[in-house]
Write an enzyme that holds these catalytic residues in place. Sequence first.
Site, PDB file in Angstrom:
ATOM      1  N   ASP A 104      49.363  21.673   7.961  1.00 17.76           N
ATOM      2  CA  ASP A 104      50.302  22.414   8.800  1.00 17.76           C
ATOM      3  C   ASP A 104      51.414  21.511   9.325  1.00 17.76           C
ATOM      4  O   ASP A 104      52.588  21.788   9.189  1.00 17.76           O
ATOM      5  CB  ASP A 104      49.568  23.117   9.961  1.00 17.76           C
ATOM      6  CG  ASP A 104      48.690  22.170  10.783  1.00 17.76           C
ATOM      7  OD1 ASP A 104      48.574  20.970  10.432  1.00 17.76           O
ATOM      8  OD2 ASP A 104      48.101  22.627  11.776  1.00 17.76           O
ATOM      9  N   ASP A 107      52.067  14.669  12.465  1.00 21.18           N
ATOM     10  CA  ASP A 107      52.571  14.213  13.762  1.00 21.18           C
ATOM     11  C   ASP A 107      52.578  12.682  13.740  1.00 21.18           C
ATOM     12  O   ASP A 107      53.538  12.074  13.278  1.00 21.18           O
ATOM     13  CB  ASP A 107      51.642  14.809  14.830  1.00 21.18           C
ATOM     14  CG  ASP A 107      52.112  14.566  16.247  1.00 21.18           C
ATOM     15  OD1 ASP A 107      53.305  14.359  16.457  1.00 21.18           O
ATOM     16  OD2 ASP A 107      51.265  14.577  17.164  1.00 21.18           O
ATOM     17  N   VAL A 157      54.603  22.157  19.344  1.00 16.23           N
ATOM     18  CA  VAL A 157      54.934  23.481  18.799  1.00 16.23           C
ATOM     19  C   VAL A 157      53.661  24.289  18.572  1.00 16.23           C
ATOM     20  O   VAL A 157      52.570  23.719  18.473  1.00 16.23           O
ATOM     21  CB  VAL A 157      55.709  23.374  17.459  1.00 16.23           C
ATOM     22  CG1 VAL A 157      57.116  22.861  17.681  1.00 16.23           C
ATOM     23  CG2 VAL A 157      54.975  22.498  16.444  1.00 16.23           C
ATOM     24  N   ASP A 163      47.962  25.762  16.951  1.00 19.14           N
ATOM     25  CA  ASP A 163      47.421  26.285  18.209  1.00 19.14           C
ATOM     26  C   ASP A 163      47.760  25.419  19.416  1.00 19.14           C
ATOM     27  O   ASP A 163      48.083  24.239  19.289  1.00 19.14           O
ATOM     28  CB  ASP A 163      45.897  26.391  18.120  1.00 19.14           C
ATOM     29  CG  ASP A 163      45.234  25.023  18.234  1.00 19.14           C
ATOM     30  OD1 ASP A 163      45.627  24.111  17.482  1.00 19.14           O
ATOM     31  OD2 ASP A 163      44.346  24.858  19.085  1.00 19.14           O
TER      32      ASP A 163
HETATM   33  P1  IMP Z   1      48.386  13.525  13.402  1.00 21.10           P
HETATM   34  O1  IMP Z   1      47.145  12.798  12.971  1.00 21.10           O
HETATM   35  O2  IMP Z   1      48.904  12.988  14.725  1.00 21.10           O
HETATM   36  O3  IMP Z   1      49.458  13.533  12.345  1.00 21.10           O
HETATM   37  O4  IMP Z   1      47.953  14.992  13.770  1.00 21.10           O
HETATM   38  C1  IMP Z   1      47.851  16.010  12.878  1.00 21.10           C
HETATM   39  C2  IMP Z   1      47.184  17.222  13.477  1.00 21.10           C
HETATM   40  O5  IMP Z   1      47.412  17.361  14.891  1.00 21.10           O
HETATM   41  C3  IMP Z   1      47.782  18.473  12.857  1.00 21.10           C
HETATM   42  O6  IMP Z   1      47.125  18.822  11.686  1.00 21.10           O
HETATM   43  C4  IMP Z   1      47.639  19.499  13.955  1.00 21.10           C
HETATM   44  O7  IMP Z   1      46.376  20.107  13.849  1.00 21.10           O
HETATM   45  C5  IMP Z   1      47.717  18.702  15.225  1.00 21.10           C
HETATM   46  N1  IMP Z   1      49.079  18.759  15.815  1.00 21.10           N
HETATM   47  C6  IMP Z   1      50.006  17.794  15.809  1.00 21.10           C
HETATM   48  N2  IMP Z   1      51.134  18.169  16.443  1.00 21.10           N
HETATM   49  C7  IMP Z   1      50.909  19.441  16.854  1.00 21.10           C
HETATM   50  C8  IMP Z   1      51.729  20.410  17.576  1.00 21.10           C
HETATM   51  O8  IMP Z   1      52.892  20.187  17.963  1.00 21.10           O
HETATM   52  N3  IMP Z   1      51.142  21.624  17.800  1.00 21.10           N
HETATM   53  C9  IMP Z   1      49.874  21.927  17.410  1.00 21.10           C
HETATM   54  N4  IMP Z   1      49.091  21.059  16.732  1.00 21.10           N
HETATM   55  C10 IMP Z   1      49.598  19.823  16.461  1.00 21.10           C
END
Ligand code: IMP
Length: 179
Positions: A104, A107, A157, A163
Amino acid sequence: MRTTIQLRDKQFEILLPQAVIEERIKELAQEISRDYAGTCPIFLAILNGSFLFAAELLKAIPIECEITFLRVASYQATESTGKVTEVLGLKEDITDREVIILEDIIDTGLTMAAIREQLLAQHPKSLAIASLFQKPEALQTPVVIEYLGFELENKFVLGYGLDYDGLGRNLSDLYILCE
Ligand code: IMP
């Protein structure tokens, strides 16, 4: 279409309407179909967040392909090893397969980097990433995204699968946290 919504203690405003998101998903589907024509790729959709993206994308992909759904568990192993991210639910043999991960949002990129590493250990023929959203400013580790829907500013977001505290995944537009 509601332009602002309240979920628990937070206010969100609309950022991308469904029609704009789905138009872009169709473009990604065309690109993927072109790039993988004549192969039979397997899509690995990461739950929960990618369920709407995966459904919309796959409906627009006419080439022969498979899809399966995975979960990611994240936990603190020990003080020294730090956080561990484990991919759960992969029953298919991806050795020598063309694999496309569906996510999705990317981040920090830490989750995707860990997923990639674990899948590469199974020696797929190729491994690509398709992510609907990315926050480039939040990236903490380099992640190459072969198929990216939208770059977003570094703010929370929700909607279109994403969510806030379990809520909002069903919203068909993308919302961003109000200041
Ligand atoms: P990362 O490991 O920081 O890249 O996080 C990835 C996961 O964090 C995504 O697959 C989402 O499930 C969740 N996530 C990151 N940013 C958001 C946001 O803005 N809204 C909701 N879920 C987020």
